[in-house]
Design a protein around this motif. Structure first.
Motif, PDB file in Angstrom:
ATOM      1  N   GLY A  60       1.265  -0.965   0.072  1.00 35.56           N
ATOM      2  CA  GLY A  60      -0.203   0.441  -0.149  1.00 35.56           C
ATOM      3  C   GLY A  60       0.744   1.813   0.000  1.00 35.56           C
ATOM      4  N   ARG A  61       0.417   2.235   0.972  1.00 38.44           N
ATOM      5  CA  ARG A  61       0.883   3.822   0.939  1.00 38.44           C
ATOM      6  C   ARG A  61       0.973   3.989   1.957  1.00 38.44           C
ATOM      7  NH1 ARG A  61      -0.734   7.082  -4.131  1.00 38.44           N
ATOM      8  NH2 ARG A  61      -2.461   7.738  -2.452  1.00 38.44           N
ATOM      9  N   GLU A  62       1.436   5.038   2.537  1.00 41.73           N
ATOM     10  CA  GLU A  62       1.132   5.980   3.715  1.00 41.73           C
ATOM     11  C   GLU A  62       1.564   7.361   3.023  1.00 41.73           C
ATOM     12  OE1 GLU A  62       3.985   6.856   7.190  1.00 41.73           O
ATOM     13  OE2 GLU A  62       3.291   5.209   7.578  1.00 41.73           O
ATOM     14  N   VAL A  63       0.396   8.266   2.746  1.00 38.61           N
ATOM     15  CA  VAL A  63      -0.298   9.752   3.022  1.00 38.61           C
ATOM     16  C   VAL A  63      -0.482  10.487   3.825  1.00 38.61           C
ATOM     17  CG1 VAL A  63      -1.415  11.066   0.945  1.00 38.61           C
ATOM     18  CG2 VAL A  63      -0.367   8.664   1.218  1.00 38.61           C
ATOM     19  N   ARG A  64       0.695  11.850   3.842  1.00 36.73           N
ATOM     20  CA  ARG A  64      -0.071  12.918   4.528  1.00 36.73           C
ATOM     21  C   ARG A  64      -0.250  13.467   3.118  1.00 36.73           C
ATOM     22  NH1 ARG A  64       1.798  12.283   9.678  1.00 36.73           N
ATOM     23  NH2 ARG A  64       3.048  10.093  10.231  1.00 36.73           N
ATOM     24  N   LEU A  65      -1.771  14.840   3.677  1.00 35.63           N
ATOM     25  CA  LEU A  65      -2.399  15.990   2.851  1.00 35.63           C
ATOM     26  C   LEU A  65      -1.486  16.954   3.955  1.00 35.63           C
ATOM     27  CD1 LEU A  65      -5.815  14.753   2.518  1.00 35.63           C
ATOM     28  CD2 LEU A  65      -3.410  14.768   1.492  1.00 35.63           C
TER      29      LEU A  65
END
Length: 163
Positions: A60-65
Motif C-alpha cells: 500500500g501507501r502511507e499518505v499525509r495531506l
C-alpha cells in the motif's frame, strides 16, 4: 486520533453512499499516467498540491495531506494503463467509516482521460461535509491533473504523445 475503517472491496466504488467523480483529459499517455500514480508514489507531492508526503508500504501507501490528515492505504487494484485503486484502512479523518479512491484511465486521442472516484461512507456529518467539499475537491483534482500533465511532458523530451 487515527482509527480503522471498514475493509470494503472494489465494488464499493459503485455502491458507496457518497461518490465524488471527476474527469479530466491530459496529453500524457495512459502508461505514463499509470506509472506516476502507482510506481512513483513519492513523486505525488510534486504534482498533487494537497499531498505533503507519500511513501510506498508493503501492499500500500502511507499518505499525509497538508493540514495534517493521514492515511494508511492498501492498493486493491493496479491494472497498468487502465486503473489504480486503493482503500483507506486507517485515517485521522473524523467520521470516516469506509473509503476507496479509484483512478480509471482511458485513451483519449494521444492522451488520457482520467476519471477519479472518491467512494465514501461515514457518519451523517461526514457524508454531508464530503458532499459540500465536492467543488473544492474537484478544483484540487483539476489542478493536480494539469500539474501532472506538465510534469510528465517535462520528463519526456520527445513530447507527451511518445511512449
Amino acid at each position: 486520533m487515527a482509527h480503522g475503517l471498514r475493509p470494503v472491496g472494489i465494488d464499493f466504488v459503485e455502491n458507496a453512499p457518497v461518490r465524488l467523480v471527476f474527469t479530466h483529459e491530459i496529453s500524457a499517455a495512459p502508461d505514463a499516467v499509470f506509472r506516476a500514480l502507482a510506481e512513483d508514489v513519492p513523486g505525488w507531492p510534486q504534482w498533487f498540491s494537497a499531498v505533503a508526503s507519500a511513501r510506498p508500504t508493503d501492499g500500500g501507501r502511507e499518505v499525509r495531506l497538508r493540514g495534517g490528515t493521514r492515511f494508511e492505504e492498501s492498493v486493491i487494484e493496479a491494472e497498468p494503463s487502465e486503473s489504480y485503486a486503493y482503500r483507506i484502512d486507517v485515517t485521522n479523518t473524523p467520521g470516516a467509516r469506509a473509503w476507496i479512491e479509484e483512478w480509471r484511465l482511458a485513451p483519449a486521442g494521444t492522451g488520457t482521460r482520467v476519471r477519479m472516484t472518491f467512494a465514501l461512507d461515514g457518519t451523517g456529518l461526514f457524508r454531508a461535509v464530503a458532499r459540500l467539499a465536492r467543488p473544492g475537491v474537484g478544483r484540487a483534482f483539476h489542478d493536480a491533473m494539469t500539474a501532472l500533465d506538465r510534469r510528465l511532458a517535462d520528463r519526456d523530451p520527445a513530447g507527451p504523445a511518445s511512449g
